[in-house]
Enzyme design. Structure first.
Site, short mmCIF file in Angstrom:
data_model
loop_
_atom_site.label_atom_id
_atom_site.label_comp_id
_atom_site.label_asym_id
_atom_site.label_seq_id
_atom_site.Cartn_x
_atom_site.Cartn_y
_atom_site.Cartn_z
N LYS A 193 0.85 -1.19 0.00
CA LYS A 193 0.00 0.00 0.00
C LYS A 193 0.88 1.23 0.00
O LYS A 193 2.01 1.21 0.50
CB LYS A 193 -0.89 0.03 1.24
CG LYS A 193 -2.13 0.88 1.08
CD LYS A 193 -3.26 0.12 0.38
CE LYS A 193 -4.49 0.96 0.19
NZ LYS A 193 -5.62 0.17 -0.31
N ASN A 230 -15.88 6.53 -4.88
CA ASN A 230 -15.88 5.45 -5.86
C ASN A 230 -16.65 4.23 -5.35
O ASN A 230 -17.61 3.78 -5.97
CB ASN A 230 -14.43 5.08 -6.21
CG ASN A 230 -14.36 3.87 -7.12
OD1 ASN A 230 -14.58 2.74 -6.69
ND2 ASN A 230 -14.10 4.08 -8.39
P1 NAD Z 1 -13.01 7.99 -2.63
O1 NAD Z 1 -11.97 9.00 -2.38
O2 NAD Z 1 -13.49 7.80 -4.02
O3 NAD Z 1 -14.29 8.27 -1.71
C1 NAD Z 1 -14.23 8.43 -0.34
C2 NAD Z 1 -15.60 8.96 0.09
O4 NAD Z 1 -15.70 8.97 1.51
C3 NAD Z 1 -15.85 10.39 -0.36
O5 NAD Z 1 -17.20 10.50 -0.79
C4 NAD Z 1 -15.65 11.23 0.90
O6 NAD Z 1 -16.39 12.42 0.90
C5 NAD Z 1 -16.17 10.24 1.93
N1 NAD Z 1 -15.70 10.47 3.27
C6 NAD Z 1 -14.48 10.84 3.71
N2 NAD Z 1 -14.49 10.94 5.03
C7 NAD Z 1 -15.73 10.61 5.45
C8 NAD Z 1 -16.36 10.51 6.71
N3 NAD Z 1 -15.72 10.79 7.83
N4 NAD Z 1 -17.65 10.13 6.74
C9 NAD Z 1 -18.33 9.86 5.61
N5 NAD Z 1 -17.79 9.93 4.40
C10 NAD Z 1 -16.51 10.31 4.33
O7 NAD Z 1 -12.43 6.64 -2.03
P2 NAD Z 1 -12.84 5.14 -2.38
O8 NAD Z 1 -11.90 4.64 -3.40
O9 NAD Z 1 -14.30 5.03 -2.60
O10 NAD Z 1 -12.44 4.44 -1.01
C11 NAD Z 1 -13.32 4.40 0.10
C12 NAD Z 1 -12.91 3.24 0.99
O11 NAD Z 1 -12.98 2.03 0.22
C13 NAD Z 1 -11.47 3.34 1.52
O12 NAD Z 1 -11.42 2.74 2.80
C14 NAD Z 1 -10.70 2.47 0.54
O13 NAD Z 1 -9.50 1.97 1.09
C15 NAD Z 1 -11.73 1.37 0.28
N6 NAD Z 1 -11.51 0.61 -0.95
C16 NAD Z 1 -11.56 1.23 -2.17
C17 NAD Z 1 -11.33 0.46 -3.31
C18 NAD Z 1 -11.39 1.06 -4.68
O14 NAD Z 1 -11.29 0.32 -5.66
N7 NAD Z 1 -11.61 2.36 -4.83
C19 NAD Z 1 -11.05 -0.91 -3.20
C20 NAD Z 1 -11.04 -1.49 -1.94
C21 NAD Z 1 -11.27 -0.72 -0.83
#
Ligand code: NAD
Length: 421
Positions: free
Chosen positions: A102, A217
């Site tokens: 990571k 996302n």
């Molecule tokens: P992203 O940046 O696209 O979205 C994050 C979202 O969370 C945003 O809408 C933001 O406004 C919101 N957010 C931030 N702080 C917050 C809070 N305190 N309360 C509520 N909402 C809040 O990120 P993502 O890629 O969607 O990732 C989100 C989670 O999913 C992370 O933990 C990431 O590690 C995990 N994840 C993502 C993927 C991927 O393919 N994108 C894969 C596996 C895991």
């Protein structure tokens, strides 16, 4: 609880239940390699800003290190170590031939211009390019990193090694070697798991109320996909707060409104609430898709749901997980629930290696198969060990990691002497 300690606690609990070889547990309790650098980046106003950045390579027992890069203001080494460790387990749960890694940069991406983000991304690649590569360590997007940044990443790496190398990073746009289905993969994978779990437990979709924390996302696609399957989306939130309507809302309309207003809040057909209030509202399924440490000792007694689907990494602490399980809440753990993202990243990498691209149906068929096989294997371990789904997921991963380690022998996870230069 700190996120890394939380991950080690989860590992220890599972290791004890399955009576895992102590040396396997010890090996996987230490990341193989940690890189910390400072990235000097010229900002638009001409001054130089200095950003702390990390890459943690946790384990390459089962294949090249794999895991996203996040751009976030509070990123620190513990968080990246936890996320890298989780990646090793997630890839082993899915049975895909990767280890775990990571990366992260401590920055506020929301306040940076496109030019600043491009220069930052290229600087990050310059700092790590000697320890990554298509057969060595393959990053991807995570919080506040986008397909565009992955395109800059691939471009900079290809320039530095003087070779077109689309397989060095996944989550790219289609035009630069991305895979169909990658954008929605994390959410879609979670939806396949939820659907199969409910089918096996004779649960109907109609009338089932869902709250989604995080509308990026993972979360926004989850809300859209679940809405399309017939679930009722009664609440969503982003970093600015939440919006709620017990009669249900259309996530496509919420996204349109978010684009205009800069947040899910103030959506015409919902009532504003805080993030804390939203996850404590009564629902059937709570999708956690924002970030770590959201359901903790402090709020676990106020959670009123039947199923938690962890699309975020580490959103439920070990204490809260144990408490909720005793209350009969099913927690579908991160290393299973969000493994669709890394699974389609693996498909993207395979397509890059072959320079041959698959139609979307092929991606979806293969993704669904991996997700369901991972779930079934975990349910079998859960049945055997009479434990939580999280513990069974760690047991499923340990089982594969332990066998690989024993087959490879005692030097298994050490690359060569040059690796430590
Ligand atoms: P992203 O940046 O696209 O979205 C994050 C979202 O969370 C945003 O809408 C933001 O406004 C919101 N957010 C931030 N702080 C917050 C809070 N305190 N309360 C509520 N909402 C809040 O990120 P993502 O890629 O969607 O990732 C989100 C989670 O999913 C992370 O933990 C990431 O590690 C995990 N994840 C993502 C993927 C991927 O393919 N994108 C894969 C596996 C895991």
């Amino acid at each position: 609880m700190n996120f890394y300690k939380n991950t080690l606690t989860n590992m220890n609990k599972a290791a004890k239940l399955m009576d895992l070889d102590q040396e396997t547990l010890d090996t996987l309790s230490h990341p193989q390699k940690t890189l910390m650098v400072t990235l000097p980046v010229r900002m638009d106003d001409g001054h130089m800003e200095y950003f702390e950045a990390y890459r943690v390579q946790h384990s390459e027992l089962r294949g090249p290190f794999k895991g996203g890069i996040r751009y976030f203001p509070n990123v620190d080494l513990n968080e990246i170590k936890a996320l890298a460790t989780e990646m090793t387990f997630k890839c082993a749960v899915a049975g895909i031939p990767y280890g775990g890694g990571k990366g992260g940069v401590c920055c506020n991406a929301k306040e940076m211009s496109e030019g600043e983000l491009e220069r930052l991304t290229r600087k990050y690649v310059q700092a790590v390019y000697q320890i990554i590569g298509p057969n060595h360590d393959i990053p991807a997007p995570d919080m506040y990193t986008t397909p565009q940044m992955m395109a800059w990443f691939m471009d900079e790496y290809s320039r530095l090694v003087n070779q077109y190398s689309p397989g060095v990073v996944t989550g790219k746009p289609i035009e630069v070697g991305g895979s169909l289905g990658r954008g929605t993969a994390t959410a879609q994978g979670g939806a396949y798991i939820l659907e199969e779990y409910m089918k096996r437990h004779n649960m109907e979709i109609e009338g089932v109320k869902v709250i989604v924390q995080g509308f990026g996302n993972a979360g926004s696609y989850a809300a859209e996909i679940l809405h399309g399957m017939g679930f009722t989306i009664i609440g969503v939130s982003d970093s600015k707060g939440g919006v709620y309507n017990d009669d249900g809302m259309d996530p496509f309309h919420i996204m349109k409104s978010k684009k205009e207003k800069g947040s899910v809040q103030n959506y015409d057909e919902g009532t504003n609430c805080t993030n804390e209030e939203l996850i404590e509202k009564s629902c059937d399924i709570l999708v956690l898709a924002a970030m770590e440490n959201q359901v903790t000792e402090e709020n676990m007694k106020n959670i009123k749901t039947k199923i938690i689907l962890e699309l975020a990494n580490g959103p439920t602490t070990a204490e809260a997980d144990e408490y909720l399980s005793k209350q009969g809440v099913v927690v579908i753990p991160d290393i299973l629930a969000n493994s669709g993202g890394v699974t389609v990243s693996y498909f993207e990498w395979l397509q890059n290696q072959q320079a041959y691209y698959w139609p979307e149906e092929e991606v979806q068929t293969k993704l669904k198969r991996v997700m369901i096989e991972s779930l079934v294997r975990i349910l079998d371990f859960q049945n055997k060990h009479k434990c939580t789904m999280r513990q069974a997921a760690y047991i499923s991963a340990f089982d594969r990691l332990d066998k690989t380690k024993k087959l490879r022998g005692s030097g298994a996870h050490l690359r060569c002497k040059d690796y430590y230069k």
